[in-house]
Design a protein around this motif. Structure first.
Motif, mmCIF file in Angstrom:
data_model
loop_
_atom_site.group_PDB
_atom_site.id
_atom_site.type_symbol
_atom_site.label_atom_id
_atom_site.label_comp_id
_atom_site.label_asym_id
_atom_site.label_seq_id
_atom_site.Cartn_x
_atom_site.Cartn_y
_atom_site.Cartn_z
ATOM 1 N N ILE A 61 5.632 12.243 -2.751
ATOM 2 C CA ILE A 61 6.517 11.092 -2.491
ATOM 3 C C ILE A 61 6.927 11.051 -1.029
ATOM 4 C CG2 ILE A 61 8.810 10.152 -2.966
ATOM 5 C CD1 ILE A 61 8.434 11.086 -5.878
ATOM 6 N N LEU A 62 7.364 12.190 -0.501
ATOM 7 C CA LEU A 62 7.801 12.223 0.904
ATOM 8 C C LEU A 62 6.657 11.943 1.869
ATOM 9 C CD1 LEU A 62 10.355 15.167 1.070
ATOM 10 C CD2 LEU A 62 10.773 12.751 1.499
ATOM 11 N N GLY A 63 5.493 12.522 1.608
ATOM 12 C CA GLY A 63 4.353 12.325 2.501
ATOM 13 C C GLY A 63 3.930 10.872 2.583
ATOM 14 N N LEU A 104 2.244 17.054 0.958
ATOM 15 C CA LEU A 104 2.987 16.295 1.979
ATOM 16 C C LEU A 104 2.052 15.853 3.095
ATOM 17 C CD1 LEU A 104 5.895 15.504 3.183
ATOM 18 C CD2 LEU A 104 5.637 17.619 4.462
ATOM 19 N N PHE A 105 1.272 16.786 3.619
ATOM 20 C CA PHE A 105 0.335 16.494 4.703
ATOM 21 C C PHE A 105 -0.690 15.449 4.268
ATOM 22 C CE2 PHE A 105 -3.798 17.403 6.672
ATOM 23 C CZ PHE A 105 -3.498 17.119 7.993
ATOM 24 N N LEU A 106 -1.280 15.636 3.086
ATOM 25 C CA LEU A 106 -2.289 14.689 2.601
ATOM 26 C C LEU A 106 -1.684 13.302 2.371
ATOM 27 C CD1 LEU A 106 -4.293 16.979 0.162
ATOM 28 C CD2 LEU A 106 -4.978 16.177 2.444
ATOM 29 N N GLY A 107 -0.430 13.238 1.940
ATOM 30 C CA GLY A 107 0.242 11.953 1.778
ATOM 31 C C GLY A 107 0.431 11.232 3.104
ATOM 32 N N ILE A 108 0.838 11.981 4.129
ATOM 33 C CA ILE A 108 1.025 11.382 5.462
ATOM 34 C C ILE A 108 -0.316 10.890 6.011
ATOM 35 C CG2 ILE A 108 1.649 11.847 7.866
ATOM 36 C CD1 ILE A 108 3.819 13.736 6.790
ATOM 37 N N VAL A 168 6.383 4.448 6.319
ATOM 38 C CA VAL A 168 7.518 3.993 7.141
ATOM 39 C C VAL A 168 7.203 4.117 8.629
ATOM 40 C CG1 VAL A 168 9.887 4.552 7.810
ATOM 41 C CG2 VAL A 168 9.290 4.391 5.404
ATOM 42 N N LEU A 169 6.667 5.244 9.029
ATOM 43 C CA LEU A 169 6.387 5.434 10.453
ATOM 44 C C LEU A 169 5.355 4.436 10.958
ATOM 45 C CD1 LEU A 169 6.402 9.327 10.814
ATOM 46 C CD2 LEU A 169 8.201 7.712 11.429
ATOM 47 N N LEU A 170 4.363 4.129 10.154
ATOM 48 C CA LEU A 170 3.348 3.184 10.601
ATOM 49 C C LEU A 170 3.801 1.738 10.478
ATOM 50 C CD1 LEU A 170 0.377 5.220 9.309
ATOM 51 C CD2 LEU A 170 0.873 4.668 11.676
ATOM 52 N N ALA A 192 0.828 -1.212 0.000
ATOM 53 C CA ALA A 192 0.000 0.000 0.000
ATOM 54 C C ALA A 192 0.861 1.261 0.000
ATOM 55 C CB ALA A 192 -0.929 0.000 1.212
ATOM 56 N N THR A 193 1.978 1.239 0.710
ATOM 57 C CA THR A 193 2.868 2.407 0.740
ATOM 58 C C THR A 193 3.448 2.671 -0.643
ATOM 59 O OG1 THR A 193 3.403 2.068 3.069
ATOM 60 C CG2 THR A 193 4.948 3.372 1.780
ATOM 61 N N VAL A 194 3.878 1.633 -1.326
ATOM 62 C CA VAL A 194 4.405 1.807 -2.687
ATOM 63 C C VAL A 194 3.312 2.365 -3.597
ATOM 64 C CG1 VAL A 194 5.298 0.572 -4.708
ATOM 65 C CG2 VAL A 194 6.211 0.067 -2.430
ATOM 66 N N ALA A 195 2.087 1.831 -3.488
ATOM 67 C CA ALA A 195 0.980 2.332 -4.305
ATOM 68 C C ALA A 195 0.676 3.795 -3.984
ATOM 69 C CB ALA A 195 -0.265 1.471 -4.083
ATOM 70 N N LEU A 196 0.705 4.163 -2.695
ATOM 71 C CA LEU A 196 0.453 5.553 -2.314
ATOM 72 C C LEU A 196 1.559 6.484 -2.812
ATOM 73 C CD1 LEU A 196 -0.972 5.323 1.320
ATOM 74 C CD2 LEU A 196 -2.153 6.130 -0.730
ATOM 75 N N ILE A 197 2.787 6.016 -2.781
ATOM 76 C CA ILE A 197 3.893 6.845 -3.290
ATOM 77 C C ILE A 197 3.670 7.133 -4.772
ATOM 78 C CG2 ILE A 197 6.356 6.829 -3.852
ATOM 79 C CD1 ILE A 197 6.804 5.361 -1.159
ATOM 80 N N ILE A 198 3.309 6.112 -5.529
ATOM 81 C CA ILE A 198 3.064 6.296 -6.965
ATOM 82 C C ILE A 198 1.868 7.224 -7.186
ATOM 83 C CG2 ILE A 198 2.352 5.102 -9.082
ATOM 84 C CD1 ILE A 198 3.996 2.662 -8.003
ATOM 85 N N LEU A 199 0.779 6.985 -6.445
ATOM 86 C CA LEU A 199 -0.426 7.804 -6.577
ATOM 87 C C LEU A 199 -0.149 9.266 -6.237
ATOM 88 C CD1 LEU A 199 -3.555 8.006 -6.961
ATOM 89 C CD2 LEU A 199 -3.704 7.631 -4.496
ATOM 90 N N PHE A 200 0.485 9.506 -5.085
ATOM 91 C CA PHE A 200 0.730 10.885 -4.661
ATOM 92 C C PHE A 200 1.814 11.567 -5.470
ATOM 93 C CE2 PHE A 200 -2.067 10.028 -1.193
ATOM 94 C CZ PHE A 200 -2.609 11.278 -0.927
ATOM 95 N N ALA A 201 2.718 10.793 -6.041
ATOM 96 C CA ALA A 201 3.692 11.394 -6.960
ATOM 97 C C ALA A 201 2.959 11.965 -8.170
ATOM 98 C CB ALA A 201 4.731 10.362 -7.387
ATOM 99 N N GLY A 202 2.025 11.183 -8.715
ATOM 100 C CA GLY A 202 1.251 11.652 -9.866
ATOM 101 C C GLY A 202 0.346 12.813 -9.532
#
Length: 156
Positions: free
Chosen positions: A59-61, A125-129, A67-69, A34-44
């Motif tokens: 990407i950072l968010g 960033l905030f929305l990604g986190i 990672v933290l979770l 899910a984290t990899v999918a979110l990174i791709i989604l939020f990058a786009g």
């Protein structure tokens, strides 16, 4: 003449794990996916919203949220490796509470270092986190709800 071989701790066979260990590993696996999918989604999404600033924030968010979770589930699964220790409960809580402390400090450090950076969009960033947190909670609930953990402890 050689002395007879004495069993050492490495020859005792597989170490017993709590019944929840497969559940934890499943949650960790789905959390990584899910984290990899979110990174791709939020990058786009970030790129579409604010170009390279949005890309960096997305990407950072998503990565920070994942990672933290993932540290919590990962620390519990890792701490279960010490189940044979006579101090298992102490070791378990030192590892798990230590990971929570690392998460807290890591989040504060990331928030302070990333605050007011001109190269990233703080909203993305905030929305990604937040998305990482929500997706992690959903994964944990689904994995636990679908699990079959025996109530009776192992008797051996």
């Amino acid at each position: 003449m050689t002395a007879p071989a004495t069993p050492d701790s490495n020859d005792l066979g597989p170490r017993p794990m709590p019944a929840s260990q497969p559940l934890l590993l499943r949650a960790l696996r789905w959390g990584i996916i899910a984290t990899v999918a979110l990174i791709i989604l939020f990058a786009g999404v970030g790129w579409l919203v604010d170009g390279s600033r949005g890309l960096a924030g997305g990407i950072l968010g998503a990565a920070i949220g994942g990672v933290l979770l993932g540290l919590t589930v990962g620390s519990i699964a890792f701490a279960n490796r010490f189940i044979d220790s006579p101090n298992y409960i102490v070791v378990f809580f030192v590892i798990v509470l230590g990971s929570w402390l690392v998460k807290f400090i890591g989040f504060i450090v990331a928030a302070v270092l990333l605050r007011d950076q001109p190269w990233l969009n703080p909203t993305v960033l905030f929305l990604g986190i937040v998305s990482g947190v929500l997706v992690s909670i959903v994964i944990d609930v689904v994995v636990v709800a679908k699990s079959r953990i025996p109530i009776v402890p192992n008797v051996g």
